[in-house]
Scaffold this active site. Structure first.
Site, PDB file in Angstrom:
ATOM      1  CG  ASN A 178      37.976  43.449  36.459  1.00  0.00           C
ATOM      2  OD1 ASN A 178      37.395  43.853  37.460  1.00  0.00           O
ATOM      3  ND2 ASN A 178      38.539  42.266  36.414  1.00  0.00           N
ATOM      4  CG  ASN A 212      39.980  45.128  39.989  1.00  0.00           C
ATOM      5  OD1 ASN A 212      41.066  45.609  40.305  1.00  0.00           O
ATOM      6  ND2 ASN A 212      39.672  43.874  40.218  1.00  0.00           N
ATOM      7  CG  ASP A 250      31.158  47.643  45.012  1.00  0.00           C
ATOM      8  OD1 ASP A 250      31.284  48.156  43.882  1.00  0.00           O
ATOM      9  OD2 ASP A 250      31.885  46.708  45.408  1.00  0.00           O
TER      10      ASP A 250
END
Length: 191
Positions: free
Chosen positions: A68, A114, A93
């Site tokens: 994040n 994120n 990913d």
């Protein structure tokens, strides 16, 4: 324009090493081995970084800020070496591709990822390259967090490894910024 920074996204720590969310780490670790680059923890870049020899200069980066906050690491290295967004390749990913799927694109949104969201926020632009490694989708939106933080099944891992192998065959093109050629090869299904 050549690629001067390849960033693999993931989470630091042994408990995350084998999880789907760390596919970007796996890719950059393979590149580091292939190129003989020693990735060292660099405090000013908040991650493991190493420079590949040869021209053009190309940095490899594994942010250690947790997913994040990936943008903090990316922005620190980018500002220090004056790297343009179009010279950055982020490997991550991708839920919207099945395991084994791989796509290359420039710009676009974060798609709920994120790590991408934070990089876009720190760079002030989405205009960087992304190599998207398919991990599949759990089917339920509520299951996504749990899904990405778990290891893939054996069959999924085989497919993800295959997509990494396939994309690494295009490594010279990616580094040289020959994105059209790399895209054509990666997006064309073998017969």
């Amino acid at each position: 324009m050549t690629i001067r920074l390849m960033v693999g996204l993931g989470n630091p720590g042994a408990e995350y090493e084998a999880t789907r969310h760390n596919a970007g780490f796996w890719w950059v670790e393979r590149v580091a081995r292939q190129w003989g680059v020693n990735l060292r923890l660099e405090g000013k870049f908040h991650g493991y970084a190493g420079r590949a020899s040869g021209q053009p200069e190309c940095w490899l980066l594994l942010p250690q800020t947790f997913m994040n906050r990936s943008g903090q690491s990316v922005a620190a290295l980018v500002r220090f070496y004056k790297i343009e967004p179009a010279e950055i390749l982020v490997i991550h990913d991708e839920l919207d591709l099945p395991p084994g799927g791989v796509k290359l694109k420039r710009g676009g949104g974060h798609g709920g990822h994120n790590g991408l969201r934070d990089i876009i926020a720190h760079l002030g632009t989405p205009d960087f390259w992304r190599l998207r490694l398919g991990i599949g989708h759990p089917g339920e939106r509520a299951e996504v967090v749990n899904f990405v933080l778990k290891a893939p099944t054996l069959n999924e891992q085989i497919e993800i490894d295959r997509s990494i192998d396939q994309s690494l065959q295009r490594l010279d093109e990616l580094r040289a910024g020959k994105m059209e050629a790399a895209m054509l090869a990666l997006h064309t299904k073998p017969r």
